[in-house]
Structures are given as structure tokens and as C-alpha cells.
Design a protein around this motif. Structure first.
Motif, PDB file in Angstrom:
ATOM      1  N   TYR A 176      48.985 -33.742 110.266  1.00 39.15           N
ATOM      2  CA  TYR A 176      49.412 -32.674 109.372  1.00 39.15           C
ATOM      3  C   TYR A 176      48.464 -31.482 109.492  1.00 39.15           C
ATOM      4  CZ  TYR A 176      50.796 -30.224 105.133  1.00 39.15           C
ATOM      5  OH  TYR A 176      51.223 -29.270 104.247  1.00 39.15           O
ATOM      6  N   ILE A 192      59.273 -40.744 105.419  1.00 35.07           N
ATOM      7  CA  ILE A 192      58.630 -39.473 105.109  1.00 35.07           C
ATOM      8  C   ILE A 192      57.823 -39.562 103.816  1.00 35.07           C
ATOM      9  CG2 ILE A 192      60.560 -38.445 103.869  1.00 35.07           C
ATOM     10  CD1 ILE A 192      59.859 -35.797 105.321  1.00 35.07           C
ATOM     11  N   GLY A 193      58.302 -40.338 102.847  1.00 32.20           N
ATOM     12  CA  GLY A 193      57.566 -40.519 101.604  1.00 32.20           C
ATOM     13  C   GLY A 193      56.219 -41.185 101.840  1.00 32.20           C
ATOM     14  N   LYS A 232      54.822 -31.143 111.059  1.00 34.49           N
ATOM     15  CA  LYS A 232      55.557 -31.219 109.806  1.00 34.49           C
ATOM     16  C   LYS A 232      55.688 -32.684 109.395  1.00 34.49           C
ATOM     17  CE  LYS A 232      58.419 -27.078 110.445  1.00 34.49           C
ATOM     18  NZ  LYS A 232      57.393 -26.253 110.834  1.00 34.49           N
ATOM     19  N   TYR A 233      55.935 -32.910 108.100  1.00 35.22           N
ATOM     20  CA  TYR A 233      56.073 -34.279 107.600  1.00 35.22           C
ATOM     21  C   TYR A 233      57.105 -35.072 108.405  1.00 35.22           C
ATOM     22  CZ  TYR A 233      53.598 -32.874 103.301  1.00 35.22           C
ATOM     23  OH  TYR A 233      52.672 -32.432 102.399  1.00 35.22           O
ATOM     24  N   ILE A 241      48.966 -38.792 103.354  1.00 37.56           N
ATOM     25  CA  ILE A 241      48.255 -37.512 103.453  1.00 37.56           C
ATOM     26  C   ILE A 241      47.589 -37.188 102.117  1.00 37.56           C
ATOM     27  CG2 ILE A 241      48.571 -35.009 103.714  1.00 37.56           C
ATOM     28  CD1 ILE A 241      50.750 -35.707 105.832  1.00 37.56           C
ATOM     29  N   HIS A 242      48.305 -37.432 101.041  1.00 37.15           N
ATOM     30  CA  HIS A 242      47.752 -37.193  99.711  1.00 37.15           C
ATOM     31  C   HIS A 242      46.526 -38.075  99.467  1.00 37.15           C
ATOM     32  CE1 HIS A 242      47.630 -36.317  95.430  1.00 37.15           C
ATOM     33  NE2 HIS A 242      47.572 -37.611  95.202  1.00 37.15           N
ATOM     34  N   LYS A 287      53.838 -38.562 103.218  1.00 32.40           N
ATOM     35  CA  LYS A 287      53.319 -37.691 102.159  1.00 32.40           C
ATOM     36  C   LYS A 287      52.264 -38.413 101.326  1.00 32.40           C
ATOM     37  CE  LYS A 287      57.504 -34.903 101.711  1.00 32.40           C
ATOM     38  NZ  LYS A 287      58.611 -34.529 100.824  1.00 32.40           N
ATOM     39  N   THR A 288      52.527 -39.674 101.003  1.00 36.57           N
ATOM     40  CA  THR A 288      51.568 -40.446 100.207  1.00 36.57           C
ATOM     41  C   THR A 288      50.253 -40.624 100.946  1.00 36.57           C
ATOM     42  OG1 THR A 288      53.359 -41.619  99.102  1.00 36.57           O
ATOM     43  CG2 THR A 288      51.185 -42.661  99.050  1.00 36.57           C
TER      44      THR A 288
END
Length: 170
Positions: free
Chosen positions: A128, A145-146, A133-134, A152-153, A149-150
Motif C-alpha cells: 500500500y 479486500i476487507g 490499491k487495496y 494495513i490498519h 484493509k484490516t
């Protein structure tokens, strides 16, 4: 719908709209501007309102969209404005020379912190950071994709904790 009835409905919903606008702006002068813009748009678009529909929702949508558009316009305008001090060569060279040593230490600490993150968090984060992109990361790693995101967070949270001394220095 008659124009007089329409105007009365606008007036009836003004207090609720004003409260809603204040939640966005937190400033009475900006509320006044936002309310004025909203009412002008509502009056101009009188012909587009369909009688029998929810006028309250219609007005709130106009207000919200007006706020968002103004926020975006201001963000773009502020991004283009720079001060002479920010771009002077003397300022840039002084900044670069005084921070060279600190930058080396900071970079080493960032690399150590990044290396200490579990691989399943680090890989999506690095991709990222490199500009993927995700969706691209999800396809490449064959994960939802979720999950991307998790992860990366979570990597960001870990880095923030490990690099906390640098946060207060900025």
C-alpha cells in the motif's frame, strides 16, 4: 405544490437544518453561510422537488452536499496556496542540512519497526505504501479486500506505537 406552501415548508425546517449545519461546521458564521447556500439552492430547484416526497430529507441532502462541495473546494484551494517561506531555497537547504543526521536515525528506526511487524501485516502495508490499491493487493495476495484493509490498519497501529517518540517531535 404552490410556491407559498413550499416556502412555508422551507421555513418550518430551518431550525432543524441549522442544528444539522452546526454539527458540520461548529462555527455560527459558517452555519449562516451554509444555510444561505442551502436555501438558495432549494429555492432555485423548487421545480425539481416532487410533492409527496420527504422535503426534510431533500433539504438535508442539499445541505450535506453543499457542505461537502465547499469543503472539497477549500481543500483544493488550500493545497495550491504556498507561502514564499515554504519554497525559498534558503529555507529548503537549511532544513535539509540540519535534519540529515536526524533523518538517518529516524530511517533506521522506521526500518527496525517495520521489520518487527508480523509478515502478514507488513506485506500488505508495504504494498500500500508503494502505491498499490487495496484491490490490487487483495488480488496479488489472494485475500479478501476487507482483510487487506484490516492488516494495513493493524500495521499502522503497530508502527505508531513503536515510533511514538517521533510523533511528539513533529
Amino acid at each position: 405544490m404552490e410556491a407559498q406552501l413550499y416556502n412555508q415548508l422551507l421555513n418550518d425546517h430551518t431550525p432543524m437544518l441549522r442544528t444539522f449545519a452546526y454539527r458540520f461546521t461548529r462555527d455560527n458564521e459558517e452555519v449562516d453561510d451554509l444555510m444561505q447556500d442551502t436555501m438558495i439552492k432549494a429555492i432555485k430547484n423548487y421545480g425539481q422537488f416532487k410533492e409527496g416526497t420527504n422535503i426534510k430529507a431533500w433539504l438535508f441532502t442539499i445541505l450535506r452536499n453543499t457542505f461537502i462541495n465547499e469543503y472539497r473546494r477549500n481543500t483544493r484551494k488550500n493545497a495550491l496556496i504556498t507561502t514564499e517561506k515554504e519554497i525559498s531555497s534558503a529555507h529548503l537547504s537549511q532544513s535539509a542540512t540540519s535534519n540529515a543526521g536526524e533523518a538517518n536515525f529516524a530511517m533506521a528506526d522506521i526500518q527496525k519497526a517495520l521489520a518487527s511487524i508480523p509478515e502478514h501485516y507488513r506485506i500488505p502495508f508495504v504494498k500500500y505504501f508503494e502505491g498499490y490499491k487495496y484491490e490490487e493487493i487483495a488480488v496479488e495476495l489472494n485475500i479478501p479486500i476487507g482483510t487487506v484493509k484490516t492488516r494495513i490498519h493493524m500495521a499502522r497501529q503497530i508502527l505508531q506505537k513503536k515510533l511514538k517518540p517521533y510523533r511528539s517531535a513533529v
